[in-house]
Motif scaffolding. Structure first.
Motif, PDB file in Angstrom:
ATOM      1  N   ALA A   7       0.844  -1.201   0.000  1.00 47.52           N
ATOM      2  CA  ALA A   7       0.000   0.000   0.000  1.00 47.52           C
ATOM      3  C   ALA A   7       0.876   1.247   0.000  1.00 47.52           C
ATOM      4  CB  ALA A   7      -0.906   0.010   1.222  1.00 47.52           C
ATOM      5  N   HIS A   8       0.338   2.304  -0.582  1.00 42.93           N
ATOM      6  CA  HIS A   8       1.016   3.604  -0.606  1.00 42.93           C
ATOM      7  C   HIS A   8       0.000   4.670  -0.197  1.00 42.93           C
ATOM      8  CE1 HIS A   8       3.607   6.895  -1.913  1.00 42.93           C
ATOM      9  NE2 HIS A   8       2.544   7.408  -2.494  1.00 42.93           N
ATOM     10  N   THR A   9       0.435   5.588   0.677  1.00 46.83           N
ATOM     11  CA  THR A   9      -0.426   6.691   1.094  1.00 46.83           C
ATOM     12  C   THR A   9       0.304   7.998   0.902  1.00 46.83           C
ATOM     13  OG1 THR A   9      -1.548   5.349   2.764  1.00 46.83           O
ATOM     14  CG2 THR A   9      -1.648   7.728   3.041  1.00 46.83           C
ATOM     15  N   GLU A  10      -0.345   8.948   0.229  1.00 43.69           N
ATOM     16  CA  GLU A  10       0.174  10.315   0.122  1.00 43.69           C
ATOM     17  C   GLU A  10      -0.874  11.257   0.690  1.00 43.69           C
ATOM     18  OE1 GLU A  10       1.244  13.504  -3.303  1.00 43.69           O
ATOM     19  OE2 GLU A  10       2.329  11.613  -3.395  1.00 43.69           O
ATOM     20  N   VAL A  11      -0.441  12.111   1.602  1.00 45.29           N
ATOM     21  CA  VAL A  11      -1.350  13.036   2.273  1.00 45.29           C
ATOM     22  C   VAL A  11      -1.773  14.132   1.297  1.00 45.29           C
ATOM     23  CG1 VAL A  11      -1.557  14.698   4.166  1.00 45.29           C
ATOM     24  CG2 VAL A  11      -0.335  12.532   4.518  1.00 45.29           C
ATOM     25  N   GLY A  12      -3.054  14.402   1.249  1.00 45.00           N
ATOM     26  CA  GLY A  12      -3.596  15.429   0.374  1.00 45.00           C
ATOM     27  C   GLY A  12      -3.650  16.796   1.053  1.00 45.00           C
ATOM     28  N   SER A  13      -4.234  17.763   0.356  1.00 44.41           N
ATOM     29  CA  SER A  13      -4.347  19.113   0.905  1.00 44.41           C
ATOM     30  C   SER A  13      -5.166  19.061   2.192  1.00 44.41           C
ATOM     31  CB  SER A  13      -4.997  20.058  -0.106  1.00 44.41           C
ATOM     32  OG  SER A  13      -6.311  19.640  -0.378  1.00 44.41           O
ATOM     33  N   GLY A  14      -4.812  19.888   3.142  1.00 41.36           N
ATOM     34  CA  GLY A  14      -5.486  19.885   4.434  1.00 41.36           C
ATOM     35  C   GLY A  14      -4.806  19.025   5.469  1.00 41.36           C
ATOM     36  N   PRO A 158      -0.225  18.922  14.859  1.00 41.02           N
ATOM     37  CA  PRO A 158      -1.005  17.700  14.940  1.00 41.02           C
ATOM     38  C   PRO A 158      -1.136  16.923  13.626  1.00 41.02           C
ATOM     39  CG  PRO A 158      -2.502  19.539  14.779  1.00 41.02           C
ATOM     40  CD  PRO A 158      -1.101  20.113  14.808  1.00 41.02           C
ATOM     41  N   ASN A 159      -0.631  17.457  12.506  1.00 45.73           N
ATOM     42  CA  ASN A 159      -0.891  16.816  11.215  1.00 45.73           C
ATOM     43  C   ASN A 159       0.377  16.572  10.413  1.00 45.73           C
ATOM     44  OD1 ASN A 159      -3.868  17.000  11.243  1.00 45.73           O
ATOM     45  ND2 ASN A 159      -3.475  19.200  11.190  1.00 45.73           N
ATOM     46  N   PHE A 160       0.309  15.538   9.570  1.00 47.10           N
ATOM     47  CA  PHE A 160       1.252  15.435   8.468  1.00 47.10           C
ATOM     48  C   PHE A 160       0.778  16.425   7.409  1.00 47.10           C
ATOM     49  CE2 PHE A 160       1.605  10.922   9.976  1.00 47.10           C
ATOM     50  CZ  PHE A 160       2.937  10.994  10.356  1.00 47.10           C
ATOM     51  N   VAL A 161       1.707  17.100   6.747  1.00 46.75           N
ATOM     52  CA  VAL A 161       1.323  18.077   5.732  1.00 46.75           C
ATOM     53  C   VAL A 161       1.165  17.403   4.369  1.00 46.75           C
ATOM     54  CG1 VAL A 161       2.465  19.970   6.964  1.00 46.75           C
ATOM     55  CG2 VAL A 161       3.694  18.735   5.160  1.00 46.75           C
ATOM     56  N   GLN A 162       0.570  18.152   3.440  1.00 45.31           N
ATOM     57  CA  GLN A 162       0.373  17.665   2.084  1.00 45.31           C
ATOM     58  C   GLN A 162       1.700  17.185   1.496  1.00 45.31           C
ATOM     59  OE1 GLN A 162      -1.148  20.580  -0.686  1.00 45.31           O
ATOM     60  NE2 GLN A 162      -1.813  19.013  -2.122  1.00 45.31           N
ATOM     61  N   TYR A 163       1.644  16.106   0.755  1.00 47.24           N
ATOM     62  CA  TYR A 163       2.760  15.435   0.075  1.00 47.24           C
ATOM     63  C   TYR A 163       3.577  14.538   0.988  1.00 47.24           C
ATOM     64  CZ  TYR A 163       1.515  18.953  -3.369  1.00 47.24           C
ATOM     65  OH  TYR A 163       0.812  19.773  -4.230  1.00 47.24           O
ATOM     66  N   SER A 164       3.291  14.499   2.294  1.00 51.84           N
ATOM     67  CA  SER A 164       3.904  13.475   3.132  1.00 51.84           C
ATOM     68  C   SER A 164       3.431  12.131   2.603  1.00 51.84           C
ATOM     69  CB  SER A 164       3.466  13.619   4.592  1.00 51.84           C
ATOM     70  OG  SER A 164       4.029  14.763   5.183  1.00 51.84           O
ATOM     71  N   GLN A 165       4.307  11.123   2.674  1.00 50.54           N
ATOM     72  CA  GLN A 165       3.914   9.831   2.152  1.00 50.54           C
ATOM     73  C   GLN A 165       4.620   8.687   2.855  1.00 50.54           C
ATOM     74  OE1 GLN A 165       5.351   9.151  -1.985  1.00 50.54           O
ATOM     75  NE2 GLN A 165       5.943  11.301  -1.851  1.00 50.54           N
ATOM     76  N   ALA A 166       3.980   7.532   2.828  1.00 50.80           N
ATOM     77  CA  ALA A 166       4.538   6.308   3.364  1.00 50.80           C
ATOM     78  C   ALA A 166       4.111   5.162   2.448  1.00 50.80           C
ATOM     79  CB  ALA A 166       4.054   6.055   4.782  1.00 50.80           C
ATOM     80  N   THR A 167       5.048   4.249   2.232  1.00 45.27           N
ATOM     81  CA  THR A 167       4.789   3.103   1.366  1.00 45.27           C
ATOM     82  C   THR A 167       5.133   1.831   2.127  1.00 45.27           C
ATOM     83  OG1 THR A 167       5.390   4.461  -0.547  1.00 45.27           O
ATOM     84  CG2 THR A 167       5.256   2.085  -0.893  1.00 45.27           C
ATOM     85  N   LEU A 168       4.180   0.923   2.201  1.00 43.37           N
ATOM     86  CA  LEU A 168       4.345  -0.349   2.896  1.00 43.37           C
ATOM     87  C   LEU A 168       4.660  -1.448   1.890  1.00 43.37           C
ATOM     88  CD1 LEU A 168       4.050  -2.116   5.492  1.00 43.37           C
ATOM     89  CD2 LEU A 168       1.601  -2.287   4.913  1.00 43.37           C
ATOM     90  N   TYR A 169       5.705  -2.212   2.192  1.00 44.04           N
ATOM     91  CA  TYR A 169       6.120  -3.339   1.360  1.00 44.04           C
ATOM     92  C   TYR A 169       6.135  -4.611   2.182  1.00 44.04           C
ATOM     93  CZ  TYR A 169       7.950   0.197  -1.865  1.00 44.04           C
ATOM     94  OH  TYR A 169       8.083   1.262  -2.722  1.00 44.04           O
ATOM     95  N   GLY A 170       5.819  -5.722   1.536  1.00 45.10           N
ATOM     96  CA  GLY A 170       5.997  -7.036   2.124  1.00 45.10           C
ATOM     97  C   GLY A 170       7.284  -7.629   1.585  1.00 45.10           C
ATOM     98  N   VAL A 171       8.073  -8.237   2.463  1.00 44.56           N
ATOM     99  CA  VAL A 171       9.343  -8.829   2.074  1.00 44.56           C
ATOM    100  C   VAL A 171       9.240 -10.345   2.244  1.00 44.56           C
ATOM    101  CG1 VAL A 171      11.814  -8.927   2.542  1.00 44.56           C
ATOM    102  CG2 VAL A 171      10.578  -6.758   2.821  1.00 44.56           C
ATOM    103  N   THR A 172       9.513 -11.067   1.166  1.00 39.39           N
ATOM    104  CA  THR A 172       9.530 -12.529   1.188  1.00 39.39           C
ATOM    105  C   THR A 172      10.965 -12.970   0.994  1.00 39.39           C
ATOM    106  OG1 THR A 172       7.323 -12.516   0.214  1.00 39.39           O
ATOM    107  CG2 THR A 172       8.536 -14.613   0.166  1.00 39.39           C
ATOM    108  N   LYS A 173      11.461 -13.793   1.901  1.00 36.48           N
ATOM    109  CA  LYS A 173      12.875 -14.156   1.877  1.00 36.48           C
ATOM    110  C   LYS A 173      13.185 -15.307   0.925  1.00 36.48           C
ATOM    111  CE  LYS A 173      13.467 -12.560   6.544  1.00 36.48           C
ATOM    112  NZ  LYS A 173      13.665 -12.908   7.939  1.00 36.48           N
ATOM    113  N   ALA A 174      12.240 -16.191   0.667  1.00 39.96           N
ATOM    114  CA  ALA A 174      12.512 -17.356  -0.184  1.00 39.96           C
ATOM    115  C   ALA A 174      12.471 -17.006  -1.645  1.00 39.96           C
ATOM    116  CB  ALA A 174      11.526 -18.468   0.123  1.00 39.96           C
TER     117      ALA A 174
END
Length: 174
Positions: A7-14, A158-174
């Motif tokens: 999943a990827h999330t980018e904070v919008g305006s506000g 109290p907020n993340f500002v616009q364009y802040s982002q986080a991306t979640l990855y799953g890692v498989t070792k095999a």
């Protein structure tokens, strides 16, 4: 090793008070989150970013840290907290349009036999003679529950500002 975008999330305006990843499947071996964050913390150049798992607000979190500012270094530890303080992000008084970067790695997140480790490497960017903060963290979530949700939130914000982002990855070792 294979890395899969979950999943990827980018904070919008506000802005947004949190970045939440929920309903995380137990398909992978490890989880990794890449972040680019900034908060609207008033009159400050920095803000701590916290992480919490599975909506757990009990005192089940601990951490140790090694941090440097360019002119000094220090260590700190915390136990029995309601979240893990991880990286720092620029606040409202930091250089405009700068974002802190971080990598959060959670090995064996789905295991139900022991506590969960959290490994973090982050930097709070600022266009000045010294960066405010560069840090390495080791955290512990004292729970045998598999991690199915991850919440990132500013300590003060109290907020993340616009364009802040986080991306979640799953890692498989095999």
């Amino acid at each position: 090793m294979a890395v899969t975008l979950i999943a990827h999330t980018e904070v919008g305006s506000g802005g947004a008070t949190e970045i939440l990843f929920s309903s995380i499947a137990s398909t992978y071996d490890d989880l990794m989150i890449l972040t680019s964050l900034r908060t609207d913390r008033s009159a400050q150049t920095n803000d701590n970013i916290n992480i919490r798992f599975n909506g757990d607000t009990a005192t089940n979190y601990s951490r140790v840290q090694l941090v440097a500012t360019g002119s000094s270094a220090s260590t700190a530890a915390g136990a029995n907290a309601t979240s893990i303080t991880t990286i720092q992000a620029p606040g409202a008084s930091a250089t405009a349009n700068t974002f802190g970067s971080g990598i959060i790695y959670i090995p064996n997140y789905k295991n139900t036999s022991y506590n969960k480790q959290v490994i973090v490497d982050g930097v709070q960017e600022n266009n000045s003679t010294t960066a405010y903060f560069i840090g390495l963290f080791a955290g512990l979530y004292r729970s045998t529950s598999a991690i199915s949700s991850i919440r990132l939130f500013p300590n003060t914000g109290p907020n993340f500002v616009q364009y802040s982002q986080a991306t979640l990855y799953g890692v498989t070792k095999a």
